[in-house]
Structure formats: structure tokens, C-alpha cells
Design a protein around this motif. Structure first.
Motif, PDB file in Angstrom:
ATOM      1  N   SER A 485      -2.052  64.326 -67.874  1.00  0.00           N
ATOM      2  CA  SER A 485      -2.851  63.413 -68.039  1.00  0.00           C
ATOM      3  C   SER A 485      -3.275  62.972 -69.311  1.00  0.00           C
ATOM      4  N   SER A 486      -3.811  61.585 -69.823  1.00  0.00           N
ATOM      5  CA  SER A 486      -4.374  61.455 -71.270  1.00  0.00           C
ATOM      6  C   SER A 486      -5.632  60.691 -71.074  1.00  0.00           C
ATOM      7  N   SER A 487      -6.426  60.716 -72.211  1.00  0.00           N
ATOM      8  CA  SER A 487      -7.541  60.289 -72.219  1.00  0.00           C
ATOM      9  C   SER A 487      -7.626  58.493 -72.243  1.00  0.00           C
ATOM     10  N   VAL A 488      -6.487  57.898 -72.533  1.00  0.00           N
ATOM     11  CA  VAL A 488      -5.979  56.604 -72.306  1.00  0.00           C
ATOM     12  C   VAL A 488      -4.896  56.297 -71.691  1.00  0.00           C
ATOM     13  N   ALA A 489      -4.795  55.543 -70.321  1.00  0.00           N
ATOM     14  CA  ALA A 489      -3.740  55.256 -69.832  1.00  0.00           C
ATOM     15  C   ALA A 489      -2.448  54.852 -70.675  1.00  0.00           C
ATOM     16  N   SER A 490      -1.382  55.186 -70.199  1.00  0.00           N
ATOM     17  CA  SER A 490      -0.091  54.489 -70.822  1.00  0.00           C
ATOM     18  C   SER A 490      -0.137  53.061 -70.644  1.00  0.00           C
ATOM     19  N   GLY A 491       0.363  52.280 -71.617  1.00  0.00           N
ATOM     20  CA  GLY A 491       0.575  51.116 -71.582  1.00  0.00           C
ATOM     21  C   GLY A 491      -0.805  50.104 -71.756  1.00  0.00           C
ATOM     22  N   THR A 492      -1.729  51.025 -72.294  1.00  0.00           N
ATOM     23  CA  THR A 492      -3.153  50.435 -72.783  1.00  0.00           C
ATOM     24  C   THR A 492      -2.914  50.142 -74.285  1.00  0.00           C
ATOM     25  N   GLU A 493      -3.646  48.780 -74.663  1.00  0.00           N
ATOM     26  CA  GLU A 493      -3.724  48.497 -75.994  1.00  0.00           C
ATOM     27  C   GLU A 493      -4.964  48.873 -76.713  1.00  0.00           C
ATOM     28  N   VAL A 494      -4.629  49.526 -77.905  1.00  0.00           N
ATOM     29  CA  VAL A 494      -5.856  50.107 -78.585  1.00  0.00           C
ATOM     30  C   VAL A 494      -5.607  49.942 -80.086  1.00  0.00           C
ATOM     31  N   PRO A 495      -6.564  50.038 -80.969  1.00  0.00           N
ATOM     32  CA  PRO A 495      -6.488  50.023 -82.452  1.00  0.00           C
ATOM     33  C   PRO A 495      -5.696  51.013 -82.760  1.00  0.00           C
ATOM     34  N   SER A 496      -4.753  50.750 -83.796  1.00  0.00           N
ATOM     35  CA  SER A 496      -3.740  51.728 -84.154  1.00  0.00           C
ATOM     36  C   SER A 496      -4.534  52.885 -84.997  1.00  0.00           C
ATOM     37  N   GLY A 497      -4.169  54.033 -84.795  1.00  0.00           N
ATOM     38  CA  GLY A 497      -4.740  55.087 -85.364  1.00  0.00           C
ATOM     39  C   GLY A 497      -5.860  55.863 -84.480  1.00  0.00           C
ATOM     40  N   THR A 498      -5.898  55.182 -83.331  1.00  0.00           N
ATOM     41  CA  THR A 498      -6.866  55.965 -82.294  1.00  0.00           C
ATOM     42  C   THR A 498      -6.275  57.137 -81.875  1.00  0.00           C
ATOM     43  N   THR A 499      -7.174  57.984 -81.635  1.00  0.00           N
ATOM     44  CA  THR A 499      -7.013  59.494 -81.047  1.00  0.00           C
ATOM     45  C   THR A 499      -6.844  59.481 -79.444  1.00  0.00           C
ATOM     46  N   VAL A 500      -5.878  60.018 -79.159  1.00  0.00           N
ATOM     47  CA  VAL A 500      -5.592  60.149 -77.599  1.00  0.00           C
ATOM     48  C   VAL A 500      -5.605  61.778 -77.144  1.00  0.00           C
ATOM     49  N   ASP A 501      -6.520  62.206 -76.437  1.00  0.00           N
ATOM     50  CA  ASP A 501      -6.610  63.426 -75.975  1.00  0.00           C
ATOM     51  C   ASP A 501      -5.666  63.681 -74.694  1.00  0.00           C
ATOM     52  N   LEU A 502      -5.158  64.959 -74.619  1.00  0.00           N
ATOM     53  CA  LEU A 502      -4.102  65.083 -73.651  1.00  0.00           C
ATOM     54  C   LEU A 502      -4.740  66.447 -72.686  1.00  0.00           C
ATOM     55  N   VAL A 503      -4.374  66.428 -71.556  1.00  0.00           N
ATOM     56  CA  VAL A 503      -4.481  67.609 -70.478  1.00  0.00           C
ATOM     57  C   VAL A 503      -3.004  67.984 -70.190  1.00  0.00           C
ATOM     58  N   VAL A 504      -2.725  69.254 -70.522  1.00  0.00           N
ATOM     59  CA  VAL A 504      -1.472  69.731 -70.330  1.00  0.00           C
ATOM     60  C   VAL A 504      -1.645  71.068 -69.381  1.00  0.00           C
ATOM     61  N   ALA A 505      -0.362  71.327 -68.379  1.00  0.00           N
ATOM     62  CA  ALA A 505      -0.195  72.126 -67.562  1.00  0.00           C
ATOM     63  C   ALA A 505      -0.420  73.820 -68.203  1.00  0.00           C
ATOM     64  N   SER A 506      -1.150  74.669 -67.695  1.00  0.00           N
ATOM     65  CA  SER A 506      -1.223  76.106 -68.171  1.00  0.00           C
ATOM     66  C   SER A 506      -0.358  76.840 -67.864  1.00  0.00           C
TER      67      SER A 506
END
Length: 573
Positions: A485-506
Motif C-alpha cells: 500500500s501507499s500513503s497516497v492512493a493511486s490516481g490522486t492528484e497532488v503537488p509535484s514533489g510530494t513525498t509518498v510513503d510505502l508499505v512493502v511485504a517483509s
């Protein structure tokens, strides 16, 4: 760093001191309102005591803030601080400006390490001239181009700073000595600045030529015991071509490149502004041609030097007298004898005749002294809404061409800049290009779930976004390093340069202690965790009913997703 946090104008936090000059000190800072790193230049308290200077400074800073160009350090804001920490009181506010924070080093520090390679000197000079080309079109003359006002970023780009400050300083100083004391050095002054005359864009081109000279040779063209002595040389002395000052360790190809640039430097440093390049574009073009062109002969270079710096004793004597009047410096001595008195009076008479002739010609050609009836002046539109700008252009009988452009600092729908700039004379019906802000640039978050962490990072960068923190989570159905998953859902429009956090499988799941569980219960638990159960019968121990797990092939803890676990159970009697 000070232990007490200092806030200026209610929004700018003042942090570490990162630079100090003759008229200001610069701090790293933070804009609490917009949440961005900034540089804060705080002017010297001696300058702050002059009310007229503060007014000029504020006007020049406002003019500089309207300029937005990659080669110019942006000015975001300007104001006055009355706090005790700034060295002033409520009755004695200290001016400051808020600028873009540039990561790099000053060109003067680069030159301090020695002469630059020709390719680097030309590249840096081109960056300076690109900034001047933009500012001159906007009607802003820098007046203090020198290596101390040029930043070289970590990527090698050029950033010119302090537009407008030099004008506010020089207008508040009555003598050459005072001006050079505040601004720093006379080593880069144009002859007209040295004489206290009015200056235009060609003064900046002269200073740029001096900077190019210093980059090629590692030293300034003129040096003296006092600023006035240096200023006198700018007006009356002939500089040696840069190629004559080269180090012995220069290879022949490098020396040829410097010789090709000699005429460019000499032309830029002509005493007469009309003999210099007409504008920054011409200067840049000449540099480009010189890099790929032929090397001038010594005879051609000597002829050019004679043309630009030919003997003019009357000019030198008048300059010496002018400098003595403008300065309190008493150390300067005459280096050559003056011309005969008869020559002076003859020159004065000739000049008077010429002036009268020109005046008669002007009055005859343009008795009204006004603009042509068809002339239209581009109004000042920067910062105004597009609708308001359209109205003003229509009143001036000019057409508008709109170009939308992202800009985080200008309100949406307002004019960022115009082409041509305000004050330019046009014919009726001509077009003015309006660059209109669309606000901060936007980016759409791409699909990330199911990608590897490396692939997700590439996708974010291509979309103009940044990868933030990455956390791991156990998932029984997903392999290691796959995005959950990501902190911002796919397809969301945000200001360029925005930081997106990720959750990855261990890539692992937690295996519980299943000994003592029935075989059916243990098998179901493993399946739920994404693991496979492998029952193993053991006949040498007493069996139970129902069958009970006596041992596991792996100890409790984290195991790779999809692992097979042996479950041993007893079948003996």
C-alpha cells in the motif's frame, strides 16, 4: 547556532549563519508559513539608520522579487525587522530579504583555488550573461556583478544574486570610497561607475568581462593599494590580454582557447560603453563563436587593443580630477603628465560646438520631444490577475497571448511575467505574451501496489514525486519487497514533489508454537499463515486420539512465506 529561536516578521525562523559580507550577513532559515527552507539576508545596522536607503532598498527588492529565472536566485520577500536580535529598535528597523536557499559555493571560492579551465570559465560566464540577459529585458541593472555575488550549485549551474541591492547602496553613497566600502571592492567597477556617472546594462557587461578575465587568469586585471587607485586604472589603464598571464603548465590547446577569448574579454572591458557588446546576447554569441572559431593573431589583437584602449591623455587627466572630487582618498598620485592647456581649451571648444549642433538637430527633428503617435508602452502587469491585465492591454491598444505556467509563488490566475517587459515601446496592435500562473505543478500518483520497491521508486520519480519512508509488514500471500500500500492512493492528484510513503511485504510470516495442538488444528493454522503442513508419523511414541503434534521442523518465529513445516505426531501403542 543560537540557543534561542528567532522569528522574523512572524513567519521566518532564523537558523545558522552561512555567510557574511561588507553590508549584510546571511542565515539559513525556514518559512513557517509555506514550510520551505530559505536564506535570510539581514542588512547591516549602519545602512539601516538611513531612512532614504531603507525606502530605496524596499523598492529595489520588490523589483528583484518579480524576476523568476533559473540563473537568478529568487527573492521571495523583503521587510524590516525591529527585534533586538537584529541589532535595531522599533525606531531603527533593520531591512532583510528572503531568498531561495542555494546549495553550492561562491564563484570567488572557486577562483581562489586558481585559474579555471577555459570550458568551465566560458560555461560560468554564459550562466552569468544568461541571468543578465533576463534582468536587462526586465529593466533591472545589477551594478555589482562579481564572483562574490555568483553561486555555483552542486550540479554546476550558475545562480546570480543580490539584484537591486547595489543600486540602493550606490544611490545612498556620495563618494567612490563610500560605495566601495559598502559593496566590497572596486575591482569589478565599470569606468562610468568609477566616475560616479549614470550606468546602464553595459556596466554589467563590463563587470562580467572582468569576472571572465579573473576566471581565466586567477587574478583581477587591475590591482592597487586603495579602491580609488583601482578605479583610476579601470578608467585609464590598458589590461593585459588574459593569454599573457597564463601559467607555464597550461598545455598548448588550452592556451589557444584562451587566445581565442582574448578579444571577447577586451571588447567587454572597453572604456567606452559604446565600444562594448550591445547586450548580453551579443556577448554570449561572441563567446560561443570564440570557442569554436579561429585564434586571432598578435597583430589583430594589438589592433583591437589600440582601438579600444588607445592613448587619451585628456581623458585620463579628467578622470583623475573626477575621482579626487568623488573620494576622500589622498593616497592616489598622478602617473602621467597632463596635456598642454591649449589642447584642453581646444577640446572644450570643439565639444561645445558638437553639443550645440546635436541640440539643434534634435530640436529640428523632434520639436515635440514626445513618442510617435503610434507608439504604445507595455504596462506593468506582473502580479495582477489575467482579466485585469487584459483590460490594461486593451486600453493600450495591444493584444494579449496567454501561456499558462506552473508557479508555486504566484497566485493562480495572476501574471508571472510578460514578454516584452514593462516599459517596452511597441506599435499599436502588437502582441504581449502573458505568462499566467496555474499554481503549483500537479502530479498524479501512479499505480504502485504489486510493484517491487525499486520499480515503485522509479514510477514515483517519473511522475514528479518523491519516495518517502518505507515500512515492512508481514503478509502471508506476498513475496518480499512487493508494495502492499501507499500513503497516497493511486490516481490522486497532488503537488509535484510530494513525498509518498510505502508499505512493502517483509516476505516472512510468524510461525507459532503448534506442539500440543491437534494435527487438524495445526494444519489449518499453517494454511491461514500461508504455510504448508507436512504430517510426519512417528511410530516409536504412544499415539493419541485425536492425533496431536509432538514436534515441528522449524522453531517458532519468522519463516519465509510459503514454507513447508513438518508436523510430527505419534502413532505407537
Amino acid at each position: 547556532m543560537s540557543t534561542t529561536t528567532r522569528i522574523m516578521a512572524g513567519r521566518y525562523r532564523v537558523d545558522d549563519l552561512i555567510g557574511r559580507g561588507g553590508m549584510a550577513h546571511v542565515h539559513r532559515g525556514y518559512d513557517l508559513t509555506l514550510g520551505r527552507d530559505i536564506a535570510i539576508k539581514i542588512l547591516d545596522r549602519e545602512l539601516a539608520r538611513d531612512t532614504a536607503f531603507r525606502t530605496r532598498f524596499r523598492m529595489e527588492a520588490q523589483a528583484a522579487s518579480r524576476m523568476s529565472h533559473p540563473s537568478i536566485v529568487r527573492v521571495f520577500d523583503a521587510g524590516e525587522d525591529s527585534s533586538a536580535e537584529a541589532g535595531g529598535t522599533a525606531a531603527e528597523p533593520v531591512p532583510f530579504i528572503i531568498m531561495e536557499l542555494v546549495h553550492g559555493e561562491l564563484l570567488k571560492d572557486v577562483i581562489a583555488r586558481g585559474a579555471l579551465r577555459t570550458v568551465d570559465a566560458v560555461r560560468y560566464a554564459d550562466g552569468i550573461l544568461e541571468a543578465l540577459e533576463y534582468s536587462h529585458r526586465a529593466g533591472v541593472v545589477h551594478r555589482d556583478i562579481k564572483p562574490g555575488n555568483v553561486m555555483i550549485t552542486s550540479s554546476g549551474a550558475v545562480k546570480v544574486m543580490d539584484f537591486g541591492i547595489a543600486r540602493a547602496v550606490s544611490d545612498s553613497s556620495s563618494t567612490v570610497a563610500e560605495t566601495t566600502q559598502i559593496i566590497g571592492t572596486a575591482a569589478y567597477f565599470s569606468p562610468e561607475q568609477a566616475k560616479g556617472e549614470q550606468v546602464d546594462a553595459r556596466a554589467d557587461l563590463y563587470s562580467a568581462g572582468v569576472v571572465l578575465y579573473e576566471m581565466l587568469t586567477g587574478r583581477q586585471p587591475f590591482r592597487g593599494e586603495s579602491p580609488v587607485a583601482v578605479a583610476y586604472q579601470h578608467v585609464s589603464e590598458t589590461p593585459r590580454p588574459p593569454s599573457e598571464l597564463h601559467d607555464e603548465d597550461h598545455d598548448e590547446k588550452e592556451l589557444e582557447r584562451i587566445r581565442a577569448i582574448d578579444p571577447i574579454v577586451l571588447r567587454a572591458m572597453a572604456k567606452d560603453p559604446f565600444q562594448r557588446f550591445a547586450d548580453a546576447v551579443s556577448f554570449r554569441t561572441a563567446l560561443d563563436d570564440a570557442v569554436t572559431g579561429t585564434v586571432p593573431t598578435k597583430k589583430q589583437l594589438s589592433s583591437l587593443t589600440s582601438e579600444l584602449y588607445g592613448p587619451n591623455p585628456r581623458h585620463a587627466q579628467e578622470t583623475a580630477r573626477t575621482l579626487r572630487q568623488l573620494s576622500s582618498d589622498t593616497t592616489m598620485t598622478r602617473t602621467q603628465s597632463g596635456p598642454p592647456v591649449a589642447w584642453i581649451w581646444a577640446g572644450v571648444a570643439l565639444l561645445a560646438v558638437l553639443l550645440v549642433s546635436v541640440l539643434i538637430w534634435v530640436l529640428a527633428m523632434r520639436p515635440d520631444g514626445g513618442l510617435p503617435s503610434s507608439a504604445r508602452i507595455v504596462p506593468h502587469l506582473v502580479g495582477q490577475t489575467y482579466d485585469s491585465a487584459i483590460v490594461q492591454l486593451k486600453k493600450a491598444d495591444l493584444r494579449a497571448i496567454r501561456i499558462d505556467q506552473a508557479d508555486a509563488d504566484i497566485a493562480v490566475g495572476s501574471v508571472i511575467s510578460t514578454d516584452p517587459a514593462a516599459g517596452t515601446q511597441l506599435e499599436k496592435g502588437q502582441s504581449v505574451t502573458l505568462y499566467v500562473s496555474t499554481g503549483a505543478a500537479k502530479s498524479t500518483v501512479p499505480p504502485l501496489t504489486g510493484l517491487t520497491q525499486a520499480a515503485a521508486k522509479d514510477a514515483l520519480i517519473k511522475a514528479g514525486l518523491q519516495l518517502g519512508s518505507v515500512s515492512q509488514k508481514n503478509d502471508p500471500h506476498t513475496q518480499h519487497d512487493i508494495v502492499l500500500s501507499s500513503s497516497v492512493a493511486s490516481g490522486t492528484e497532488v503537488p509535484s514533489g510530494t513525498t509518498v510513503d510505502l508499505v512493502v511485504a517483509s516476505g516472512v510470516v510468524t510461525l507459532n508454537d503448534l506442539t500440543g495442538w491437534t494435527l487438524d488444528q495445526a494444519t489449518a493454522a499453517l494454511q491461514q499463515a500461508g504455510l504448508t503442513a507436512n504430517p510426519v508419523a512417528k511410530p516409536d511414541c504412544k499415539g493419541t486420539d485425536p492425533k496431536t503434534v509432538a514436534a515441528m521442523s522449524a522453531p517458532p518465529g519468522d519463516v519465509p512465506v510459503g514454507s513447508t513445516i513438518d508436523l510430527t505426531y505419534c502413532t505407537g501403542k
